[in-house]
Design a protein around this motif. Sequence first.
Motif, PDB file in Angstrom:
ATOM      1  N   GLN A 197       0.881  -1.182   0.038  1.00 57.26           N
ATOM      2  CA  GLN A 197       0.158  -0.030  -0.095  1.00 57.26           C
ATOM      3  C   GLN A 197       0.920   1.167   0.021  1.00 57.26           C
ATOM      4  O   GLN A 197       2.056   1.178   0.237  1.00 57.26           O
ATOM      5  CB  GLN A 197      -0.820  -0.160   1.330  1.00 57.26           C
ATOM      6  N   LYS A 198       0.232   2.439  -0.235  1.00 58.30           N
ATOM      7  CA  LYS A 198       0.907   3.735  -0.141  1.00 58.30           C
ATOM      8  C   LYS A 198       2.191   3.896   0.881  1.00 58.30           C
ATOM      9  O   LYS A 198       3.177   4.257   0.551  1.00 58.30           O
ATOM     10  CB  LYS A 198       0.045   4.796  -0.111  1.00 58.30           C
ATOM     11  N   LYS A 199       1.611   3.411   2.194  1.00 53.16           N
ATOM     12  CA  LYS A 199       2.675   3.729   3.161  1.00 53.16           C
ATOM     13  C   LYS A 199       3.888   2.609   3.253  1.00 53.16           C
ATOM     14  O   LYS A 199       4.718   3.022   3.944  1.00 53.16           O
ATOM     15  CB  LYS A 199       1.869   3.678   4.502  1.00 53.16           C
ATOM     16  N   ASN A 200       3.851   1.649   2.420  1.00 52.21           N
ATOM     17  CA  ASN A 200       5.043   0.748   2.679  1.00 52.21           C
ATOM     18  C   ASN A 200       5.668   0.323   1.210  1.00 52.21           C
ATOM     19  O   ASN A 200       6.361  -0.218   1.068  1.00 52.21           O
ATOM     20  CB  ASN A 200       4.438  -0.363   3.510  1.00 52.21           C
ATOM     21  N   ILE A 201       5.024   1.150   0.158  1.00 49.23           N
ATOM     22  CA  ILE A 201       5.608   0.810  -1.112  1.00 49.23           C
ATOM     23  C   ILE A 201       6.974   1.122  -1.401  1.00 49.23           C
ATOM     24  O   ILE A 201       7.673   0.315  -1.965  1.00 49.23           O
ATOM     25  CB  ILE A 201       4.665   1.558  -2.333  1.00 49.23           C
ATOM     26  N   ASP A 202       7.569   2.013  -0.662  1.00 45.42           N
ATOM     27  CA  ASP A 202       8.834   2.625  -0.708  1.00 45.42           C
ATOM     28  C   ASP A 202       9.780   1.520  -0.202  1.00 45.42           C
ATOM     29  O   ASP A 202      10.976   1.202  -0.540  1.00 45.42           O
ATOM     30  CB  ASP A 202       9.118   3.837  -0.272  1.00 45.42           C
ATOM     31  N   ARG A 203       9.257   0.901   0.936  1.00 42.04           N
ATOM     32  CA  ARG A 203      10.080  -0.229   1.483  1.00 42.04           C
ATOM     33  C   ARG A 203      10.355  -1.285   0.549  1.00 42.04           C
ATOM     34  O   ARG A 203      11.287  -1.969   0.477  1.00 42.04           O
ATOM     35  CB  ARG A 203       9.461  -0.521   2.960  1.00 42.04           C
ATOM     36  N   ALA A 204       9.237  -1.615  -0.151  1.00 41.99           N
ATOM     37  CA  ALA A 204       9.285  -2.904  -1.046  1.00 41.99           C
ATOM     38  C   ALA A 204      10.113  -2.286  -2.109  1.00 41.99           C
ATOM     39  O   ALA A 204      10.874  -3.368  -2.366  1.00 41.99           O
ATOM     40  CB  ALA A 204       7.767  -3.151  -1.497  1.00 41.99           C
ATOM     41  N   ASN A 240       4.993  -8.899   3.462  1.00 35.62           N
ATOM     42  CA  ASN A 240       5.529  -7.893   4.488  1.00 35.62           C
ATOM     43  C   ASN A 240       6.731  -7.224   3.664  1.00 35.62           C
ATOM     44  O   ASN A 240       7.728  -6.931   4.443  1.00 35.62           O
ATOM     45  CB  ASN A 240       6.057  -8.865   5.564  1.00 35.62           C
ATOM     46  N   CYS A 241       6.489  -6.795   2.566  1.00 33.45           N
ATOM     47  CA  CYS A 241       7.241  -5.919   1.598  1.00 33.45           C
ATOM     48  C   CYS A 241       8.558  -6.609   1.246  1.00 33.45           C
ATOM     49  O   CYS A 241       9.464  -6.027   0.588  1.00 33.45           O
ATOM     50  CB  CYS A 241       7.511  -4.509   2.496  1.00 33.45           C
ATOM     51  N   ARG A 242       8.363  -7.872   1.264  1.00 31.08           N
ATOM     52  CA  ARG A 242       9.874  -8.730   0.831  1.00 31.08           C
ATOM     53  C   ARG A 242       9.486  -9.535  -0.340  1.00 31.08           C
ATOM     54  O   ARG A 242       8.166 -10.013  -0.236  1.00 31.08           O
ATOM     55  CB  ARG A 242      10.269  -9.465   1.975  1.00 31.08           C
ATOM     56  N   VAL A 243      10.218  -9.848  -1.333  1.00 30.13           N
ATOM     57  CA  VAL A 243       9.842 -10.409  -2.263  1.00 30.13           C
ATOM     58  C   VAL A 243      10.142 -12.336  -2.056  1.00 30.13           C
ATOM     59  O   VAL A 243      10.982 -12.593  -0.945  1.00 30.13           O
ATOM     60  CB  VAL A 243      11.239 -10.409  -3.532  1.00 30.13           C
ATOM     61  N   ILE A 244       9.020 -13.135  -2.137  1.00 29.60           N
ATOM     62  CA  ILE A 244       8.868 -14.267  -1.746  1.00 29.60           C
ATOM     63  C   ILE A 244       9.112 -15.383  -2.869  1.00 29.60           C
ATOM     64  O   ILE A 244       9.377 -16.479  -2.600  1.00 29.60           O
ATOM     65  CB  ILE A 244       7.770 -14.474  -0.966  1.00 29.60           C
ATOM     66  N   ALA A 282       2.662  -1.165  -9.252  1.00 33.56           N
ATOM     67  CA  ALA A 282       2.133  -0.013  -8.386  1.00 33.56           C
ATOM     68  C   ALA A 282       0.955   0.829  -9.159  1.00 33.56           C
ATOM     69  O   ALA A 282       0.080   0.965  -8.394  1.00 33.56           O
ATOM     70  CB  ALA A 282       3.316   1.039  -7.952  1.00 33.56           C
ATOM     71  N   GLU A 283       1.146   0.922 -10.223  1.00 32.35           N
ATOM     72  CA  GLU A 283      -0.072   1.545 -11.171  1.00 32.35           C
ATOM     73  C   GLU A 283      -1.261   0.850 -11.262  1.00 32.35           C
ATOM     74  O   GLU A 283      -2.240   1.428 -10.938  1.00 32.35           O
ATOM     75  CB  GLU A 283       0.580   2.200 -12.517  1.00 32.35           C
ATOM     76  N   THR A 333       3.551   6.136  -6.020  1.00 31.43           N
ATOM     77  CA  THR A 333       4.792   6.154  -5.109  1.00 31.43           C
ATOM     78  C   THR A 333       5.590   7.416  -5.205  1.00 31.43           C
ATOM     79  O   THR A 333       5.440   7.971  -6.343  1.00 31.43           O
ATOM     80  CB  THR A 333       5.568   4.770  -5.719  1.00 31.43           C
ATOM     81  N   THR A 334       6.517   7.646  -4.467  1.00 32.17           N
ATOM     82  CA  THR A 334       7.369   8.526  -4.348  1.00 32.17           C
ATOM     83  C   THR A 334       8.811   8.256  -4.766  1.00 32.17           C
ATOM     84  O   THR A 334       9.605   9.076  -5.013  1.00 32.17           O
ATOM     85  CB  THR A 334       7.532   9.545  -3.216  1.00 32.17           C
ATOM     86  N   LYS A 335       9.184   7.017  -5.102  1.00 30.91           N
ATOM     87  CA  LYS A 335      10.435   6.288  -5.300  1.00 30.91           C
ATOM     88  C   LYS A 335      10.890   6.910  -6.737  1.00 30.91           C
ATOM     89  O   LYS A 335      10.109   7.396  -7.622  1.00 30.91           O
ATOM     90  CB  LYS A 335      10.218   4.965  -5.433  1.00 30.91           C
ATOM     91  N   LYS A 336      12.143   7.049  -6.956  1.00 28.55           N
ATOM     92  CA  LYS A 336      12.977   7.496  -7.904  1.00 28.55           C
ATOM     93  C   LYS A 336      13.386   6.128  -8.616  1.00 28.55           C
ATOM     94  O   LYS A 336      14.157   5.506  -7.889  1.00 28.55           O
ATOM     95  CB  LYS A 336      14.024   8.407  -7.607  1.00 28.55           C
ATOM     96  N   THR A 337      13.046   6.089  -9.897  1.00 22.67           N
ATOM     97  CA  THR A 337      13.540   4.722 -10.529  1.00 22.67           C
ATOM     98  C   THR A 337      14.417   5.132 -11.510  1.00 22.67           C
ATOM     99  O   THR A 337      14.453   6.102 -11.987  1.00 22.67           O
ATOM    100  CB  THR A 337      12.364   4.141 -10.897  1.00 22.67           C
ATOM    101  N   PRO A 338      15.337   4.105 -12.090  1.00 19.65           N
ATOM    102  CA  PRO A 338      16.122   4.492 -13.012  1.00 19.65           C
ATOM    103  C   PRO A 338      15.341   4.495 -14.267  1.00 19.65           C
ATOM    104  O   PRO A 338      15.908   4.940 -15.326  1.00 19.65           O
ATOM    105  CB  PRO A 338      16.976   2.994 -13.316  1.00 19.65           C
TER     106      PRO A 338
END
Length: 163
Positions: free
Chosen positions: A61-68, A92-96, A135-136, A142-147
């Motif tokens: 969700q929005k509050k943890n997407i940056d952690r993922a 839990n924001c980790r790849v499984i 995410a879309e 998301t506020t993340k900066k991606t390459p």
Amino acid sequence: MATRCHGYLFLTTEDMNFLERQEGVDLCTNVIDKNLRRALGGNLRARAIVKDLEIDNLRLQKKNIDRAWRNVSLLNSLGVYTQDIRTENFMNCRVIDFGSSWTEPHAILDKADEIDTDEASVQRLSDCVLFDEMAEQEGIETTKKTPTSQHNLRPRKKAWWLD
């Protein structure tokens, strides 16, 4: 970063038959190339990965997407490319799920570097593109900066090594 993995177990023939017949799981043992067959000593039994049991208390969700994203980015920096970024592959924001993952060194990436550095770059950045798409699709801002914003990534096409 990822769910702790302890190794793998060989499935018995009985287990493999159950999965294929009762559950409809294709174990794809027929696609193992001859070099890998030889390296495995002809042992084509499927393996089951043994991981810590996770209970997803933090759906993306929005509050943890940056952690993922940080977890995916860290994997990529270690030369691990999941190639399959989807909501259901996170807990839990980790790849499984690493069933489609590539790791460096990798024969295709090494060859791509020699032949077409742009194609190699696209493959290395695919997790980033897939993360943005995920995410879309989930409607998560998301506020993340991606390459991807720094690279002109062309849409995925049939890779030259599949021709």
